[in-house]
Write an enzyme that holds these catalytic residues in place. Sequence first.
Site, PDB file in Angstrom:
ATOM      1  N   GLN A 162      36.110  37.282  40.121  1.00  0.00           N
ATOM      2  CA  GLN A 162      35.844  35.852  40.168  1.00  0.00           C
ATOM      3  C   GLN A 162      35.407  35.341  38.798  1.00  0.00           C
ATOM      4  O   GLN A 162      34.636  35.996  38.097  1.00  0.00           O
ATOM      5  CB  GLN A 162      34.737  35.591  41.200  1.00  0.00           C
ATOM      6  CG  GLN A 162      34.634  34.170  41.656  1.00  0.00           C
ATOM      7  CD  GLN A 162      33.801  34.036  42.923  1.00  0.00           C
ATOM      8  OE1 GLN A 162      33.621  35.007  43.643  1.00  0.00           O
ATOM      9  NE2 GLN A 162      33.306  32.853  43.200  1.00  0.00           N
ATOM     10  N   SER A 210      33.907  43.725  39.716  1.00  0.00           N
ATOM     11  CA  SER A 210      33.410  43.134  40.960  1.00  0.00           C
ATOM     12  C   SER A 210      34.526  43.078  42.005  1.00  0.00           C
ATOM     13  O   SER A 210      35.033  44.110  42.423  1.00  0.00           O
ATOM     14  CB  SER A 210      32.801  41.756  40.691  1.00  0.00           C
ATOM     15  OG  SER A 210      32.151  41.248  41.831  1.00  0.00           O
ATOM     16  N   LEU A 211      34.959  41.875  42.374  1.00  0.00           N
ATOM     17  CA  LEU A 211      36.043  41.746  43.352  1.00  0.00           C
ATOM     18  C   LEU A 211      37.290  42.515  42.914  1.00  0.00           C
ATOM     19  O   LEU A 211      38.050  43.020  43.748  1.00  0.00           O
ATOM     20  CB  LEU A 211      36.395  40.275  43.552  1.00  0.00           C
ATOM     21  CG  LEU A 211      37.657  40.059  44.391  1.00  0.00           C
ATOM     22  CD1 LEU A 211      37.364  40.213  45.861  1.00  0.00           C
ATOM     23  CD2 LEU A 211      38.323  38.743  44.085  1.00  0.00           C
ATOM     24  N   ARG A 229      34.199  38.747  52.663  1.00  0.00           N
ATOM     25  CA  ARG A 229      33.189  39.000  51.627  1.00  0.00           C
ATOM     26  C   ARG A 229      32.763  37.683  50.987  1.00  0.00           C
ATOM     27  O   ARG A 229      31.572  37.436  50.779  1.00  0.00           O
ATOM     28  CB  ARG A 229      33.774  39.949  50.584  1.00  0.00           C
ATOM     29  CG  ARG A 229      32.859  40.353  49.423  1.00  0.00           C
ATOM     30  CD  ARG A 229      33.622  41.306  48.517  1.00  0.00           C
ATOM     31  NE  ARG A 229      32.836  41.834  47.417  1.00  0.00           N
ATOM     32  CZ  ARG A 229      32.794  41.320  46.196  1.00  0.00           C
ATOM     33  NH1 ARG A 229      33.487  40.208  45.932  1.00  0.00           N
ATOM     34  NH2 ARG A 229      32.082  41.896  45.238  1.00  0.00           N
ATOM     35  N   HIS A 284      25.533  40.245  42.988  1.00  0.00           N
ATOM     36  CA  HIS A 284      25.071  41.508  42.401  1.00  0.00           C
ATOM     37  C   HIS A 284      23.566  41.545  42.148  1.00  0.00           C
ATOM     38  O   HIS A 284      23.098  42.016  41.109  1.00  0.00           O
ATOM     39  CB  HIS A 284      25.859  41.825  41.129  1.00  0.00           C
ATOM     40  CG  HIS A 284      27.335  41.889  41.369  1.00  0.00           C
ATOM     41  ND1 HIS A 284      27.900  42.872  42.154  1.00  0.00           N
ATOM     42  CD2 HIS A 284      28.342  41.079  40.977  1.00  0.00           C
ATOM     43  CE1 HIS A 284      29.206  42.663  42.214  1.00  0.00           C
ATOM     44  NE2 HIS A 284      29.499  41.579  41.528  1.00  0.00           N
ATOM     45  N   GLN A 337      27.928  47.766  45.928  1.00  0.00           N
ATOM     46  CA  GLN A 337      28.355  46.919  44.816  1.00  0.00           C
ATOM     47  C   GLN A 337      27.815  45.498  44.921  1.00  0.00           C
ATOM     48  O   GLN A 337      27.526  44.856  43.915  1.00  0.00           O
ATOM     49  CB  GLN A 337      29.887  46.896  44.757  1.00  0.00           C
ATOM     50  CG  GLN A 337      30.472  46.221  43.538  1.00  0.00           C
ATOM     51  CD  GLN A 337      31.683  45.378  43.881  1.00  0.00           C
ATOM     52  OE1 GLN A 337      31.585  44.386  44.589  1.00  0.00           O
ATOM     53  NE2 GLN A 337      32.838  45.785  43.383  1.00  0.00           N
TER      54      GLN A 337
END
Length: 325
Positions: A17, A98-99, A123, A207, A256
């Site tokens: 993102q 991340s994603l 998510r 996060h 994560q």
Amino acid sequence: MKKLKICSSLAFVFPGQGSQTVGMLGEVAARYPMLLETFDEASTVLDLDLWQLASQGPAEWLGRTELTQPLMLTGGVALWRVWCSISDLRPGLLAGHSLGEYSALVAAGSLTFSDALKVAATRGRLMQAAVPAGQGAMAAILGLADETVEAICREVAEQQVVAAANYNSPGQVVIAGESTAVERAIRACQEAGARRAVKLPVSVPAHCRLMAPAAEGLRAELETISIEAPRIPVVHNADLACHQSPESIRATLVAQLCAPVRWTAIVRHLGQTGATIVAECGPGRVLSTLGRRIDRTQAWLALDAADGFDLLRKALTADMSHRDE
């Protein structure tokens, strides 16, 4: 059918993102129309026209977490599929920011695309719902050592949550937490000599510990899908490990959400394991910019331009010729 070859000097990384823009991947789609097939597939799964969203926006919709996540996943997988259609070379390692880790797992054959889309959409919704609007924030801190940013977060927390969320490159850390604590940290980082300390235009403090409710929901969602051992190793954000068992992959994907993305360490790990050419497989060039700051010995190539795949093949040909000398 061509026999696939693993190229140990090549790694693919997938952005998350923040790399989305209106009109993204338009150049690539014009040259490789098959890219649109992946967007059509995703649109059917989600009952949402993702290509229209990507190409026309509006921009504020692209920034909605529950839409951004499946959109970025689709962009990464679409470019991966184009590469697989034009080359028999496969990278020795995969990673995602991340994603982007979900895109990497699809590329590795660990997750099906349709399952990954459903998880990404869920998510995003879970992350959006975990913290009421306005109560969470993220900020980019430039020009301070990681340890300094960490110490400042501890000093200004005042029993609230604020912590490093993304270690993006040396001297670039993103922090996340409760809005008032993040604002205190911004002021303290400015006083400590940060070159820049600014709040980011995001609605979700990713996060950090505030994502704990989302992590529990994600754990339940991941239990509903099948996960296979990856055919290409994936370096995970939370622990820098390459997991093989479905159970450990589920566990690290859950972890994560609340753990910082150690991107600097991941890029260095890619280099230490032999990756000299790194392809950014997704919209934008954020990871390529960060990667060049982290490891100047690596060649970073973004695949979101019309000539991106040509440049990658040229770099690989030159690399192989050099190794044959």
